[in-house]
Every structure is written in C-alpha cells, then in structure tokens.
Design a protein around this motif. Sequence first.
Motif, PDB file in Angstrom:
ATOM      1  N   ASN A   2       0.846  -1.188   0.000  1.00 44.88           N
ATOM      2  CA  ASN A   2       0.000   0.000   0.000  1.00 44.88           C
ATOM      3  C   ASN A   2       0.892   1.252   0.000  1.00 44.88           C
ATOM      4  OD1 ASN A   2      -1.334   2.273   1.594  1.00 44.88           O
ATOM      5  ND2 ASN A   2      -3.088   0.927   1.255  1.00 44.88           N
ATOM      6  N   LEU A   3       0.580   2.219  -0.873  1.00 46.29           N
ATOM      7  CA  LEU A   3       1.451   3.385  -1.039  1.00 46.29           C
ATOM      8  C   LEU A   3       1.594   4.175   0.263  1.00 46.29           C
ATOM      9  CD1 LEU A   3       0.454   4.747  -4.573  1.00 46.29           C
ATOM     10  CD2 LEU A   3       2.546   3.535  -3.903  1.00 46.29           C
ATOM     11  N   LEU A   4       0.495   4.347   0.988  1.00 45.24           N
ATOM     12  CA  LEU A   4       0.565   5.074   2.250  1.00 45.24           C
ATOM     13  C   LEU A   4       1.425   4.326   3.258  1.00 45.24           C
ATOM     14  CD1 LEU A   4      -0.310   7.406   4.056  1.00 45.24           C
ATOM     15  CD2 LEU A   4      -2.374   6.101   4.638  1.00 45.24           C
ATOM     16  N   VAL A   5       1.253   3.014   3.317  1.00 48.30           N
ATOM     17  CA  VAL A   5       2.056   2.195   4.227  1.00 48.30           C
ATOM     18  C   VAL A   5       3.529   2.280   3.862  1.00 48.30           C
ATOM     19  CG1 VAL A   5       2.552  -0.180   4.940  1.00 48.30           C
ATOM     20  CG2 VAL A   5       0.188   0.619   4.829  1.00 48.30           C
ATOM     21  N   ARG A   6       3.833   2.233   2.581  1.00 52.58           N
ATOM     22  CA  ARG A   6       5.231   2.298   2.139  1.00 52.58           C
ATOM     23  C   ARG A   6       5.861   3.639   2.496  1.00 52.58           C
ATOM     24  NH1 ARG A   6       5.108   0.579  -4.057  1.00 52.58           N
ATOM     25  NH2 ARG A   6       7.297   1.223  -3.885  1.00 52.58           N
ATOM     26  N   GLY A   7       5.099   4.722   2.309  1.00 54.97           N
ATOM     27  CA  GLY A   7       5.631   6.034   2.650  1.00 54.97           C
ATOM     28  C   GLY A   7       5.881   6.183   4.141  1.00 54.97           C
ATOM     29  N   LEU A   8       4.919   5.756   4.947  1.00 50.19           N
ATOM     30  CA  LEU A   8       5.083   5.840   6.402  1.00 50.19           C
ATOM     31  C   LEU A   8       6.172   4.892   6.891  1.00 50.19           C
ATOM     32  CD1 LEU A   8       1.350   6.082   7.539  1.00 50.19           C
ATOM     33  CD2 LEU A   8       3.066   7.908   7.550  1.00 50.19           C
ATOM     34  N   HIS A   9       6.314   3.745   6.224  1.00 47.90           N
ATOM     35  CA  HIS A   9       7.363   2.801   6.590  1.00 47.90           C
ATOM     36  C   HIS A   9       8.737   3.432   6.404  1.00 47.90           C
ATOM     37  CE1 HIS A   9      10.164  -0.580   6.136  1.00 47.90           C
ATOM     38  NE2 HIS A   9       9.308  -1.299   6.848  1.00 47.90           N
ATOM     39  N   LYS A  10       8.909   4.169   5.300  1.00 51.26           N
ATOM     40  CA  LYS A  10      10.193   4.836   5.059  1.00 51.26           C
ATOM     41  C   LYS A  10      10.480   5.846   6.154  1.00 51.26           C
ATOM     42  CE  LYS A  10      13.889   5.653   2.697  1.00 51.26           C
ATOM     43  NZ  LYS A  10      14.946   4.598   2.587  1.00 51.26           N
ATOM     44  N   ILE A  11       9.471   6.610   6.542  1.00 54.93           N
ATOM     45  CA  ILE A  11       9.647   7.565   7.636  1.00 54.93           C
ATOM     46  C   ILE A  11       9.936   6.824   8.941  1.00 54.93           C
ATOM     47  CG2 ILE A  11       8.488   9.345   9.027  1.00 54.93           C
ATOM     48  CD1 ILE A  11       6.972  10.153   6.508  1.00 54.93           C
ATOM     49  N   GLY A  12       9.321   5.658   9.108  1.00 56.65           N
ATOM     50  CA  GLY A  12       9.543   4.868  10.311  1.00 56.65           C
ATOM     51  C   GLY A  12      10.989   4.453  10.483  1.00 56.65           C
ATOM     52  N   GLU A  13      11.716   4.306   9.369  1.00 54.66           N
ATOM     53  CA  GLU A  13      13.118   3.908   9.443  1.00 54.66           C
ATOM     54  C   GLU A  13      13.966   4.954  10.161  1.00 54.66           C
ATOM     55  OE1 GLU A  13      14.486   3.103   5.515  1.00 54.66           O
ATOM     56  OE2 GLU A  13      13.076   1.451   5.177  1.00 54.66           O
ATOM     57  N   PHE A  14      13.618   6.228  10.011  1.00 50.75           N
ATOM     58  CA  PHE A  14      14.386   7.274  10.686  1.00 50.75           C
ATOM     59  C   PHE A  14      13.502   8.071  11.646  1.00 50.75           C
ATOM     60  CE2 PHE A  14      12.712   9.160   6.836  1.00 50.75           C
ATOM     61  CZ  PHE A  14      12.421  10.483   7.140  1.00 50.75           C
TER      62      PHE A  14
END
Length: 378
Positions: free
Chosen positions: A304-316
């Motif tokens: 899911n695009l929203l999940v992928r975007g938030l996941h990237k932010i979650g990394e940092f």
Amino acid sequence: MRYQQLDILHCLRGFCALYVVVFHAKFILWAGGRQYLEAHPRAAWSIADYLLFGLDLLSSAGYQMVIFFFVLSGFFIRYAQHKKHRSAGAFYLNRVERIYPPFITSLLLAAGVLTLLATQVPQVLTTTASRELNTTLAQAWAELRAFDLAGAVRTLGFVRLGQHFLGDNVVYWSLLPEGLFYLLVPLALRWIRWYYAASVGLFIVGLYLDWRDVQVNELAHFAVTYNAYFAAGIALYDIVITTTWLTRVAKMPRWLMLPGLGGLLLGLVALSLLKLTTASTVVAGVLAVLAVSVLLAGHIRSHNLLVRGLHKIGEFSFSLYLYHYPLLLLFYAGIVLYTGKLFIYSRIYWGILPIIVAIAYALYYVTERPSVNFFRRR
C-alpha cells in the motif's frame, strides 16, 4: 515471529513521529487557537475556513501519539529479547549505543539553534508577547546560559535543566519514561507474570491518583502511568505468539476494522481537545494494540502506497522525533525576520513539513544510522 512479519509495523512508527512533527509545527509556525480566532472572527468564516480549521485540529493529539509509541516500543523490545536474549549488561549497552549518538547530536542542535535565536533574532524571546512559545524560549535561554556540570548530568539523564529541557527541545520528556523502561526490562522479562500483575495494580493506583488530582514526581508517574503502556506492548507480543489472536482478527471484516481504527483516532483527537488526558491516553493505548493487530493480521498490505511512505519515515523516526523541534524553531526565526511578526496566521507549516522531514533524514544518515549499523554488527 520472523522480522519480515513485523516489518510492516514500522509504518506505525512513521505515523506517530510524523503526527508529532505536525503537532509541533502547528504550534510553532501557526498561531492557531485563541490568537487565530481573535484575528479571524468566526462570523466571517466560510465553509472552507471551517474545513481547514477542522483539518488543523486533527493533529491535536501529539502527547497521545507518544503513548501509542510506548506500546510499540514494548512490543519490539519483547520481540528483540525473545529472538536473541541479552544479559542485562549487554542490553543496556545496546540501548546506549542506539540512543545516545543521535540524542547528543540533537542536544548540540537544540542548544545551537536557541543560541542563534537569542543572539540574532532576540524578538522571538519577547516575554511581553501574549504567546507561550516566546516566553518559554526566553526562560529556556536563561537556563542554557546557566548550564553547568550538574545541568549536563541532568540533561544526559533526560531530566529538565529547570522548567525546560536543554534548548527547549520539548520532545525530550518522553526519553525519561523510555529510559526507565529500558532499565526495568531485564528484570521485568525475567519475572514476566509478576511484572504484568504489578503493572496492572500500579495503573489502577494511577487512575485513582488522577481522579483525586494528586500530583506525583516523574519517577512515580512512570510507575503508575507510562509503564502500563510499555507493558501492554509486551503483553500484546506474548498474546500474538501464544494464542490465535491474529487468526481471529484476520477473520473480522475489513470494512469493520479499518473504519473502527479511524473512529478511534477521531475519538482520541476529540478527547485530547477536551483536555481529558487520562481517557485519551487509554484510547491511544487501545488504538495502538488494535493497529498492530490489524496490520499483522493482513488487513492492510505492505505494498500500500501510504504504508510504504510511512514505513520509510519509520526507518528514521527516532531522528525525526529528536531533530524536528529545533529545526521548526529555526524556520520560525526565519519567518519572524522576514515578516517582522511574531504571530503567523497563514498555514505555512504545511509547506515547511517536507523540508523538516528531508533535513531529519539527512541527519539520520550521519548520526543514527552509523549507530544502528554498529549495533547490527555486534
């Protein structure tokens, strides 16, 4: 559970961190609330004005999102210790390596930004302005100028210098509960049933103290309030791996689960706006447990695009959390210099948010990421 199964949960870290950034950006860069209503009376509002103001209010539960993160922290710590048990010494060393490099960098950034504001844009420290931010900055600057060895010890222990944290970086308040939880982890996980029982009992005591409006110190506040949310995260992990909880959640209809999470989030915001802190923190804990369960049960796909975007932010997310406040203050100073005004009524904060996230990501690469890589090699 395998890490690949848990990886999707990083999007929740990203969501919590980004929400807190929006919460603080609104406070620093947009004079909403009473000042905004005085400058823009509701009698002149259009439907669009009401919709935009409602959108602004959706980010009013910053404190509650930190509680959400406490549940996630307990969940991941339980997983990490279950996957690879570390002795108390090894666990503490791991936490120091993981936390202090970005934390110390954020201290330098916060102190540097506040010094820059005080010396180059002193009008933002105007105590006569009818805005809490300006008075707070002046008080924090006075405390920074009196910084000494005792202040350094307090700061490294995640404790306020006086009324404020170093550089007025208000996000540091959550590091003390996190640190106290880490100190407790080896003992708590060794006698887990006793820990659960004590956590429930202390939380009930906390509810009673809150009902009687009894004020307690920070250590007691952790014991009777914050610890319960870390414990909830630990308990959720144990439930996930020892019961059929996720199977039952997976069987629930998606059309019920996802709107249910959205409704809880709106209820959380409403309770925070009403200043019902205890009720809102409990809802935040429930929301965290359900959100983790829904994601692990597969109701939302990882692509899911929203999940992928938030996941990237979650990394940092940790770097974003530590660095965003002084960066916002820096932008505020620039806006004050450019406009000559202490109160900004345009919603400029939405345009500045992507820049803050990008700068925090760059800082992550030079501070937090090296410590993470070092930890992974051990």
